[in-house]
Design a protein around this motif. Sequence first.
Motif, PDB file in Angstrom:
ATOM      1  N   LEU A  79      42.363  24.621 101.815  1.00 25.71           N
ATOM      2  CA  LEU A  79      43.275  25.725 102.087  1.00 25.71           C
ATOM      3  C   LEU A  79      42.987  26.915 101.178  1.00 25.71           C
ATOM      4  O   LEU A  79      42.915  28.060 101.642  1.00 25.71           O
ATOM      5  CB  LEU A  79      44.717  25.251 101.906  1.00 25.71           C
ATOM      6  N   HIS A  83      41.606  30.025 103.438  1.00 29.03           N
ATOM      7  CA  HIS A  83      42.688  30.942 103.810  1.00 29.03           C
ATOM      8  C   HIS A  83      42.394  32.372 103.364  1.00 29.03           C
ATOM      9  O   HIS A  83      42.448  33.311 104.170  1.00 29.03           O
ATOM     10  CB  HIS A  83      44.005  30.458 103.193  1.00 29.03           C
ATOM     11  N   GLN A  87      41.530  35.620 105.783  1.00 29.41           N
ATOM     12  CA  GLN A  87      42.463  36.749 105.776  1.00 29.41           C
ATOM     13  C   GLN A  87      41.774  38.067 105.422  1.00 29.41           C
ATOM     14  O   GLN A  87      41.909  39.063 106.139  1.00 29.41           O
ATOM     15  CB  GLN A  87      43.600  36.488 104.785  1.00 29.41           C
ATOM     16  N   LYS A 125      46.976  38.122 108.104  1.00 28.34           N
ATOM     17  CA  LYS A 125      47.680  36.957 107.563  1.00 28.34           C
ATOM     18  C   LYS A 125      48.043  35.993 108.683  1.00 28.34           C
ATOM     19  O   LYS A 125      47.981  34.766 108.503  1.00 28.34           O
ATOM     20  CB  LYS A 125      48.947  37.406 106.831  1.00 28.34           C
ATOM     21  N   ALA A 128      44.880  34.046 109.559  1.00 31.58           N
ATOM     22  CA  ALA A 128      44.561  33.057 108.531  1.00 31.58           C
ATOM     23  C   ALA A 128      45.534  31.894 108.552  1.00 31.58           C
ATOM     24  O   ALA A 128      45.138  30.732 108.380  1.00 31.58           O
ATOM     25  CB  ALA A 128      44.561  33.723 107.155  1.00 31.58           C
ATOM     26  N   ALA A 129      46.822  32.186 108.779  1.00 35.39           N
ATOM     27  CA  ALA A 129      47.827  31.118 108.802  1.00 35.39           C
ATOM     28  C   ALA A 129      47.632  30.193 110.001  1.00 35.39           C
ATOM     29  O   ALA A 129      47.725  28.966 109.877  1.00 35.39           O
ATOM     30  CB  ALA A 129      49.228  31.734 108.824  1.00 35.39           C
ATOM     31  N   THR A 132      44.536  27.920 109.228  1.00 33.49           N
ATOM     32  CA  THR A 132      44.573  26.958 108.113  1.00 33.49           C
ATOM     33  C   THR A 132      45.884  26.194 107.988  1.00 33.49           C
ATOM     34  O   THR A 132      46.005  25.348 107.108  1.00 33.49           O
ATOM     35  CB  THR A 132      44.322  27.702 106.784  1.00 33.49           C
ATOM     36  N   TYR A 133      46.859  26.473 108.866  1.00 39.05           N
ATOM     37  CA  TYR A 133      48.160  25.811 108.715  1.00 39.05           C
ATOM     38  C   TYR A 133      48.091  24.288 108.805  1.00 39.05           C
ATOM     39  O   TYR A 133      48.843  23.608 108.104  1.00 39.05           O
ATOM     40  CB  TYR A 133      49.160  26.356 109.739  1.00 39.05           C
ATOM     41  N   GLN A 136      47.988  22.730 105.500  1.00 35.07           N
ATOM     42  CA  GLN A 136      49.256  22.733 104.773  1.00 35.07           C
ATOM     43  C   GLN A 136      50.143  21.565 105.196  1.00 35.07           C
ATOM     44  O   GLN A 136      50.817  20.957 104.357  1.00 35.07           O
ATOM     45  CB  GLN A 136      49.991  24.054 105.015  1.00 35.07           C
TER      46      GLN A 136
END
Length: 258
Positions: A79, A83, A87, A125, A128-129, A132-133, A136
């Motif tokens: 991450l 990330h 981004q 953002k 990227a979220a 890569t979420y 998380q």
Amino acid sequence: MLCCLLLQVCCLTNPIWLVKTRLALQQRTVQLAGLGAAAAGTASAGGGAYKGIIDAFICIGRTEGLRGYYKGFGPSLVLQTAHGAIQFAAYEELKHLAARAGRKPGSPDRSLSSAEVSAYGAASKFLAAITTYPTQVIRSRLQQRFEGRALVYNSSWQAVALTWQREGLVGFYKGLVPSLMRVMPQSAITLMVYEGLVKILDGKEGGSQAEQQQRLTELAQQQRELREREQQQLQKRRRSLTDNMTPLIVGSDSLAEQ
């Protein structure tokens, strides 16, 4: 060098994320009573609910050792690496395309407004979220406490496999909307402030350069004036010397004639 820095950052921040995740997900021992006596007994044996950050650090070190602080370290490293790269690559590309949009060939790129910078910061953002979420989600599931829980994850690959089998693709994006509501405005404000500070600093630097250039011009002008004065004084001395020598030359000529 960059890999070493990222590794150090993960080593320092993973215990903090671990404690944050457990404090957010913890349940009181009395709330676990509905799970049965065995579950409640396991929770009590594990020390019950954490009383705070310091208590969480102490309990984790006492019951799980140093290894307990680094659960979910693999997904956290992925991450941290991916990330930011996604981004800022997306942000720079969006900013570059917007600055060149509608301009004539050979003309400079236009300056972006604060609203445009905020929009592109939020969009980068978001990208990227979304990308890569899932890491998380896997990290959070590895870092949670397993006392009183029927499902226990022992590794990242097991967490990925079980999440896919039990919940499908949707399972990797649980909690995405609240996360986007938090990180997108944050990124928009951060990048807007950053770009504004860059413009201010560039303006000050440009002003100082202009002042320095003006000083150099004034100094060159003063040197030219000084040289002109010296030349004028030299010419005056030559004229004065010539005028003083003229009677002597005339007198010597008259004597020669006599």
